[in-house]
Design an enzyme around this catalytic site. Sequence first.
Site, short mmCIF file in Angstrom:
data_model
loop_
_atom_site.label_atom_id
_atom_site.label_comp_id
_atom_site.label_asym_id
_atom_site.label_seq_id
_atom_site.Cartn_x
_atom_site.Cartn_y
_atom_site.Cartn_z
N ASP A 274 68.42 7.41 -1.14
CA ASP A 274 67.99 7.82 -2.60
C ASP A 274 69.08 7.57 -3.61
OD1 ASP A 274 65.87 9.21 -1.26
OD2 ASP A 274 66.91 10.99 -1.28
N1 URA Z 1 67.23 11.79 3.33
C1 URA Z 1 67.31 12.29 2.00
O1 URA Z 1 66.81 13.25 1.53
N2 URA Z 1 67.73 11.13 1.02
C2 URA Z 1 68.26 10.20 1.64
O2 URA Z 1 68.85 9.37 0.76
C3 URA Z 1 68.65 9.92 3.11
C4 URA Z 1 68.11 10.61 4.06
#
Ligand code: URA
Length: 246
Positions: A108
Amino acid sequence: MIQKKQIRLDKYLSDCTPLTRSQIKADIKKGQVTVNDIICKDPGYKITPEVDVICHKGQRLNYQKYHYYMLNKPAGVLSATEDSEQKTVLDLFPADIRKGLFPVGRLDKDTVGLLLLTDDGEMSHRLLSPKKHVEKTYLVHTAEALCDEDATAFSRGITLKDGTLLKSTVLKIDQNDPHIAHVTITEGKYHQIKRMIASRKNKVIYLKRISMGSLTLDENLPEGAYRALNESEITSLLSNNNLQSH
Ligand code: URA
């Protein structure tokens, strides 16, 4: 007899050094490149990577068909190759290295930590294949304290708010601070860790990926920095031992 593939000398140097095209041309013209111990000043000279010994400024070069980098992804950049408005992880690489690279999977925008970038589509496919169950470990900081019931729920398999049942996962709560834990997942669902923590009526406030398969984030890499994988890291990632199908 199978004919071994031949490539131009300048292409070879471009594939296995971080030099720009103009640097390569200049170094070849200056006589700084040898093919089997003989100076070669022709950038278009055809060489056979598996057979010929190429040296640049006296250093023997190792031909790398594919390139592998680990990035300590900072917050605020997208795990994408390009975006018309926002900065992407590829923007953290100089143009010469960037060519052909893409991130293996996504973190993310606000997640930090280990991101592998490569131009090896096959390896990327294997690492991301749901059938391979590659382990990804994250350091998580949460708004509320985590407890043993959370760890039990994770190990039984969390059901997300949309009804998706996840596989059993390990939630290892820090002994000194219950707002900190390590979570290891083998699936790769959208916002998975955040949604798992949300299903326990809690919230992720910091998320960092520490490892993926056999690859662990280099602690000496500051956020925003990258380095090429070393030979043992590449061998280990390419070996099937840590990419078992179940
Ligand atoms: N899980 C999440 O919520 N975000 C990420 O970036 C990776 C795994």
